[in-house]
Design a protein around this motif. Structure first.
Motif, PDB file in Angstrom:
ATOM      1  N   UNK A  27     -11.133  -0.443  -3.948  1.00  0.00           N
ATOM      2  CA  UNK A  27     -10.857   0.979  -3.729  1.00  0.00           C
ATOM      3  C   UNK A  27     -10.925   1.322  -2.240  1.00  0.00           C
ATOM      4  N   UNK A  28     -11.992   0.904  -1.552  1.00  0.00           N
ATOM      5  CA  UNK A  28     -12.147   1.313  -0.148  1.00  0.00           C
ATOM      6  C   UNK A  28     -11.203   0.583   0.806  1.00  0.00           C
ATOM      7  N   UNK A  29     -10.597  -0.508   0.358  1.00  0.00           N
ATOM      8  CA  UNK A  29      -9.662  -1.231   1.229  1.00  0.00           C
ATOM      9  C   UNK A  29      -8.214  -1.099   0.784  1.00  0.00           C
ATOM     10  N   UNK A  30      -7.956  -0.336  -0.270  1.00  0.00           N
ATOM     11  CA  UNK A  30      -6.601  -0.196  -0.812  1.00  0.00           C
ATOM     12  C   UNK A  30      -5.602   0.204   0.274  1.00  0.00           C
ATOM     13  N   UNK A  31      -4.499  -0.525   0.327  1.00  0.00           N
ATOM     14  CA  UNK A  31      -3.431  -0.210   1.250  1.00  0.00           C
ATOM     15  C   UNK A  31      -3.644  -0.706   2.672  1.00  0.00           C
ATOM     16  N   UNK A  32      -4.709  -1.408   2.913  1.00  0.00           N
ATOM     17  CA  UNK A  32      -5.009  -1.862   4.270  1.00  0.00           C
ATOM     18  C   UNK A  32      -4.602  -3.318   4.515  1.00  0.00           C
ATOM     19  N   UNK A  33      -4.149  -4.014   3.495  1.00  0.00           N
ATOM     20  CA  UNK A  33      -3.661  -5.379   3.666  1.00  0.00           C
ATOM     21  C   UNK A  33      -4.735  -6.402   4.002  1.00  0.00           C
ATOM     22  N   UNK A  34      -5.943  -6.147   3.562  1.00  0.00           N
ATOM     23  CA  UNK A  34      -7.031  -7.095   3.835  1.00  0.00           C
ATOM     24  C   UNK A  34      -6.890  -8.290   2.893  1.00  0.00           C
ATOM     25  N   UNK A  35      -6.929  -9.503   3.438  1.00  0.00           N
ATOM     26  CA  UNK A  35      -6.757 -10.690   2.593  1.00  0.00           C
ATOM     27  C   UNK A  35      -7.828 -10.799   1.508  1.00  0.00           C
ATOM     28  N   UNK A  36      -7.416 -11.256   0.346  1.00  0.00           N
ATOM     29  CA  UNK A  36      -8.316 -11.417  -0.801  1.00  0.00           C
ATOM     30  C   UNK A  36      -9.530 -12.281  -0.445  1.00  0.00           C
ATOM     31  N   UNK A  37      -9.310 -13.318   0.385  1.00  0.00           N
ATOM     32  CA  UNK A  37     -10.407 -14.207   0.779  1.00  0.00           C
ATOM     33  C   UNK A  37     -11.498 -13.439   1.534  1.00  0.00           C
ATOM     34  N   UNK A  38     -11.074 -12.496   2.365  1.00  0.00           N
ATOM     35  CA  UNK A  38     -12.056 -11.697   3.111  1.00  0.00           C
ATOM     36  C   UNK A  38     -12.847 -10.807   2.175  1.00  0.00           C
ATOM     37  N   UNK A  39     -12.184 -10.215   1.186  1.00  0.00           N
ATOM     38  CA  UNK A  39     -12.897  -9.382   0.210  1.00  0.00           C
ATOM     39  C   UNK A  39     -13.905 -10.216  -0.568  1.00  0.00           C
ATOM     40  N   UNK A  40     -13.549 -11.450  -0.876  1.00  0.00           N
ATOM     41  CA  UNK A  40     -14.497 -12.326  -1.576  1.00  0.00           C
ATOM     42  C   UNK A  40     -15.698 -12.644  -0.690  1.00  0.00           C
ATOM     43  N   UNK A  41     -15.473 -12.814   0.607  1.00  0.00           N
ATOM     44  CA  UNK A  41     -16.587 -13.037   1.539  1.00  0.00           C
ATOM     45  C   UNK A  41     -17.525 -11.833   1.574  1.00  0.00           C
ATOM     46  N   UNK A  42     -16.947 -10.647   1.657  1.00  0.00           N
ATOM     47  CA  UNK A  42     -17.754  -9.429   1.695  1.00  0.00           C
ATOM     48  C   UNK A  42     -18.493  -9.250   0.369  1.00  0.00           C
ATOM     49  N   UNK A  43     -17.824  -9.541  -0.737  1.00  0.00           N
ATOM     50  CA  UNK A  43     -18.470  -9.464  -2.051  1.00  0.00           C
ATOM     51  C   UNK A  43     -19.684 -10.389  -2.092  1.00  0.00           C
ATOM     52  N   UNK A  44     -19.552 -11.556  -1.496  1.00  0.00           N
ATOM     53  CA  UNK A  44     -20.675 -12.500  -1.461  1.00  0.00           C
ATOM     54  C   UNK A  44     -21.854 -11.917  -0.675  1.00  0.00           C
ATOM     55  N   UNK A  45     -21.574 -11.198   0.398  1.00  0.00           N
ATOM     56  CA  UNK A  45     -22.652 -10.562   1.165  1.00  0.00           C
ATOM     57  C   UNK A  45     -23.419  -9.566   0.281  1.00  0.00           C
TER      58      UNK A  45
END
Length: 65
Positions: A27-45
């Motif tokens: 939701x907070x990154x929608x439309x910003x084109x952030x790579x899925x791998x980066x979201x997985x890294x942040x999720x891990x944090x």
């Protein structure tokens, strides 16, 4: 310099539990084109912090004060 009358805090909030992490990030990154791998890294944090963001509890305490 004049003293301040108030302080304004603005934030997105954060996930409250493990299963909220990925939907929150989407939701907070929608439309910003952030790579899925980066979201997985942040999720891990978040997972390392117990699956929740500390900002929600901090904000509640500030509101009560």
């Amino acid at each position: 310099m004049k003293p301040y009358d108030a302080v304004l805090f603005i934030g997105f909030g954060g996930p409250e539990k493990q299963e909220d992490i990925k939907p929150f990030l989407e939701i907070v990154t929608r439309g910003r084109g952030i790579p899925k791998e980066r979201l997985l890294d942040v999720a891990h944090h978040y997972e390392l912090m117990g699956g929740r963001s500390p900002i929600n509890e901090i904000t509640r305490h500030q509101g009560q004060a």
